[in-house]
Write an enzyme that holds these catalytic residues in place. Structure first.
Site, PDB file in Angstrom:
ATOM      1  N   GLY A  13     -39.184 -26.996  11.486  1.00  0.00           N
ATOM      2  CA  GLY A  13     -39.228 -25.899  10.506  1.00  0.00           C
ATOM      3  C   GLY A  13     -40.045 -26.230   9.279  1.00  0.00           C
ATOM      4  CB  ALA A  14     -42.816 -28.195   8.567  1.00  0.00           C
ATOM      5  NE  ARG A  16     -39.663 -19.243   5.540  1.00  0.00           N
ATOM      6  CZ  ARG A  16     -39.496 -18.720   6.761  1.00  0.00           C
ATOM      7  NH1 ARG A  16     -40.551 -18.431   7.501  1.00  0.00           N
ATOM      8  NH2 ARG A  16     -38.284 -18.494   7.229  1.00  0.00           N
ATOM      9  CB  SER A 144     -26.523 -27.110   2.282  1.00  0.00           C
ATOM     10  OG  SER A 144     -26.220 -26.293   1.171  1.00  0.00           O
ATOM     11  CE1 TYR A 157     -27.843 -22.723   5.398  1.00  0.00           C
ATOM     12  CE2 TYR A 157     -26.451 -23.215   3.508  1.00  0.00           C
ATOM     13  CZ  TYR A 157     -27.667 -23.328   4.164  1.00  0.00           C
ATOM     14  OH  TYR A 157     -28.697 -24.050   3.597  1.00  0.00           O
ATOM     15  CE  LYS A 161     -27.989 -26.126   6.436  1.00  0.00           C
ATOM     16  NZ  LYS A 161     -29.193 -26.795   6.950  1.00  0.00           N
ATOM     17  CB  ILE A 190     -34.425 -26.017  -2.955  1.00  0.00           C
ATOM     18  CG1 ILE A 190     -33.480 -27.229  -2.941  1.00  0.00           C
ATOM     19  CG2 ILE A 190     -35.886 -26.454  -2.970  1.00  0.00           C
ATOM     20  CD1 ILE A 190     -33.505 -28.103  -4.177  1.00  0.00           C
TER      21      ILE A 190
HETATM   22  P1  NAP Z   1     -37.076 -21.354   4.659  1.00  0.00           P
HETATM   23  O1  NAP Z   1     -38.031 -21.232   3.537  1.00  0.00           O
HETATM   24  O2  NAP Z   1     -36.381 -20.121   5.155  1.00  0.00           O
HETATM   25  O3  NAP Z   1     -37.815 -22.089   5.888  1.00  0.00           O
HETATM   26  C1  NAP Z   1     -37.131 -22.310   7.099  1.00  0.00           C
HETATM   27  C2  NAP Z   1     -38.045 -22.993   8.079  1.00  0.00           C
HETATM   28  O4  NAP Z   1     -37.312 -23.175   9.294  1.00  0.00           O
HETATM   29  C3  NAP Z   1     -39.262 -22.151   8.425  1.00  0.00           C
HETATM   30  O5  NAP Z   1     -40.378 -23.011   8.621  1.00  0.00           O
HETATM   31  C4  NAP Z   1     -38.868 -21.501   9.746  1.00  0.00           C
HETATM   32  O6  NAP Z   1     -40.020 -21.218  10.567  1.00  0.00           O
HETATM   33  C5  NAP Z   1     -38.043 -22.609  10.377  1.00  0.00           C
HETATM   34  N1  NAP Z   1     -37.138 -22.110  11.409  1.00  0.00           N
HETATM   35  C6  NAP Z   1     -36.206 -21.142  11.323  1.00  0.00           C
HETATM   36  N2  NAP Z   1     -35.583 -20.977  12.502  1.00  0.00           N
HETATM   37  C7  NAP Z   1     -36.132 -21.880  13.360  1.00  0.00           C
HETATM   38  C8  NAP Z   1     -35.921 -22.222  14.718  1.00  0.00           C
HETATM   39  N3  NAP Z   1     -35.014 -21.571  15.469  1.00  0.00           N
HETATM   40  N4  NAP Z   1     -36.670 -23.219  15.271  1.00  0.00           N
HETATM   41  C9  NAP Z   1     -37.603 -23.867  14.552  1.00  0.00           C
HETATM   42  N5  NAP Z   1     -37.853 -23.582  13.256  1.00  0.00           N
HETATM   43  C10 NAP Z   1     -37.124 -22.604  12.674  1.00  0.00           C
HETATM   44  O7  NAP Z   1     -35.886 -22.385   4.302  1.00  0.00           O
HETATM   45  P2  NAP Z   1     -35.865 -23.617   3.271  1.00  0.00           P
HETATM   46  O8  NAP Z   1     -35.286 -23.106   2.006  1.00  0.00           O
HETATM   47  O9  NAP Z   1     -37.156 -24.313   3.264  1.00  0.00           O
HETATM   48  O10 NAP Z   1     -34.733 -24.520   3.946  1.00  0.00           O
HETATM   49  C11 NAP Z   1     -35.045 -25.637   4.781  1.00  0.00           C
HETATM   50  C12 NAP Z   1     -33.743 -26.360   5.101  1.00  0.00           C
HETATM   51  O11 NAP Z   1     -33.101 -26.758   3.891  1.00  0.00           O
HETATM   52  C13 NAP Z   1     -32.732 -25.482   5.850  1.00  0.00           C
HETATM   53  O12 NAP Z   1     -32.034 -26.255   6.791  1.00  0.00           O
HETATM   54  C14 NAP Z   1     -31.796 -25.037   4.749  1.00  0.00           C
HETATM   55  O13 NAP Z   1     -30.526 -24.721   5.239  1.00  0.00           O
HETATM   56  C15 NAP Z   1     -31.777 -26.275   3.859  1.00  0.00           C
HETATM   57  N6  NAP Z   1     -31.382 -25.991   2.489  1.00  0.00           N
HETATM   58  C16 NAP Z   1     -32.110 -25.163   1.687  1.00  0.00           C
HETATM   59  C17 NAP Z   1     -31.681 -24.940   0.401  1.00  0.00           C
HETATM   60  C18 NAP Z   1     -32.436 -24.054  -0.546  1.00  0.00           C
HETATM   61  O14 NAP Z   1     -31.925 -23.831  -1.670  1.00  0.00           O
HETATM   62  N7  NAP Z   1     -33.591 -23.527  -0.208  1.00  0.00           N
HETATM   63  C19 NAP Z   1     -30.505 -25.533  -0.084  1.00  0.00           C
HETATM   64  C20 NAP Z   1     -29.796 -26.365   0.766  1.00  0.00           C
HETATM   65  C21 NAP Z   1     -30.248 -26.602   2.047  1.00  0.00           C
HETATM   66  P3  NAP Z   1     -40.225 -19.754  11.245  1.00  0.00           P
HETATM   67  O15 NAP Z   1     -40.475 -18.781  10.134  1.00  0.00           O
HETATM   68  O16 NAP Z   1     -41.398 -19.941  12.146  1.00  0.00           O
HETATM   69  O17 NAP Z   1     -38.950 -19.463  11.976  1.00  0.00           O
END
Ligand code: NAP
Length: 249
Positions: A13-14, A16, A144, A157, A161, A190
């Protein structure tokens, strides 16, 4: 100093957000980056070009992290493309499907568990044999703060986590004797597309509760990953690092 020179890394999932931030920082530190997306092809291919321009090897793979078979196929392809070695796995792919328990559908519960938690089992199983043969490896799971403390409206969620933390500690115990380390990061708030979905009142509520009074950046998380991926943390395993501006303090 480049901390990951010639290391091969897989990031799920990179296309974005946090995953993209990790890929960029890791490439700056000399890592070759294999990364996945599930549907966002255009930004994934853009990122692939951007990383290659930094002078490392990089490749985007379309792979659904929730599928055991796709995880196996992915790792087989990465091994072919990256000279048979994987040094670091980052299980980052994740989604939210928030709702109060009263209104949460079974499908939304299952989707979040499959993509956030089952994916970690899929990918860790798929790389395990390679890491065991190498007698070295670092696995990093993106949990998380919500997995540590819970959150109303996020039972699916939070459960996914929290499950990742139990999985992380168990893998650390199982594979430590083979010099394979497994740690988790618990990001706080984030600023990515995932948090863009939240309304301003909720976002302000999160910010008010953060001692550093700001949301984190993807680079803040990437830097924590850099520590766990590199030999800077060679005596650290089974840990959960909160990268949250002090939110859980
Ligand atoms: P994001 O911006 O929504 O990005 C999610 C990434 O995961 C995208 O590249 C997406 O690609 C990919 N993805 C989603 N479903 C997938 C699947 N079935 N197989 C492969 N790739 C998949 O999320 P983020 O904020 O960067 O979060 C990244 C991680 O950090 C997540 O695990 C999230 O739970 C964790 N996290 C985030 C926060 C925060 O505040 N942002 C806080 C705590 C933890 P596609 O668009 O191609 O699906």
């Amino acid at each position: 100093m480049k901390l990951l020179e010639d290391k091969n890394v897989i990031i799920t999932g990179a296309s974005r957000g946090i995953g993209m931030g990790i890929a960029q920082v890791f490439a700056d530190h000399g890592a070759n980056v294999a990364f996945t997306y599930s549907s966002s092809e255009a930004p994934a291919l853009e990122l692939e070009k951007e990383l290659i321009a930094k002078g490392v090897k990089a490749k985007a793979y379309k792979s659904n992290a929730a599928s055991f078979k796709e995880a196996e196929d992915l790792v087989a392809k990465v091994l072919e493309d990256f000279e048979g070695r994987i040094d670091v796995l980052i299980n980052n792919a994740g989604i939210t499907k928030d709702n109060l328990l009263m209104r949460m559908s079974e499908a939304d519960f299952d989707a979040v568990i499959d993509i956030n938690l089952k994916s970690v089992f899929n990918m860790t199983k798929a790389v395990q044999r390679t890491l065991l043969k190498q007698r070295k490896g670092s696995i990093i799971n993106m949990s998380s703060v919500v997995g540590v403390k819970g959150n109303a409206g996020q039972t699916n969620y939070a459960a996914s986590k929290a499950g990742m933390i139990g999985f992380t500690k168990s893998v650390a115990l199982e594979l430590g004797s083979r010099n394979i380390r497994c740690n988790a990061i618990a990001p706080g708030f984030i600023e990515t597309e995932m948090t863009d979905k939240l309304d301003e009142k909720t976002v302000q509520g999160w910010r008010d509760g953060i001692p550093l009074k700001r949301g984190g950046s993807t680079e803040d998380i990437a830097n924590a990953c850099l520590y766990f991926a590199s030999d800077l943390s060679s005596y650290v395993t089974g840990q959960v690092l909160n990268v949250d501006g002090g939110m859980l303090t």
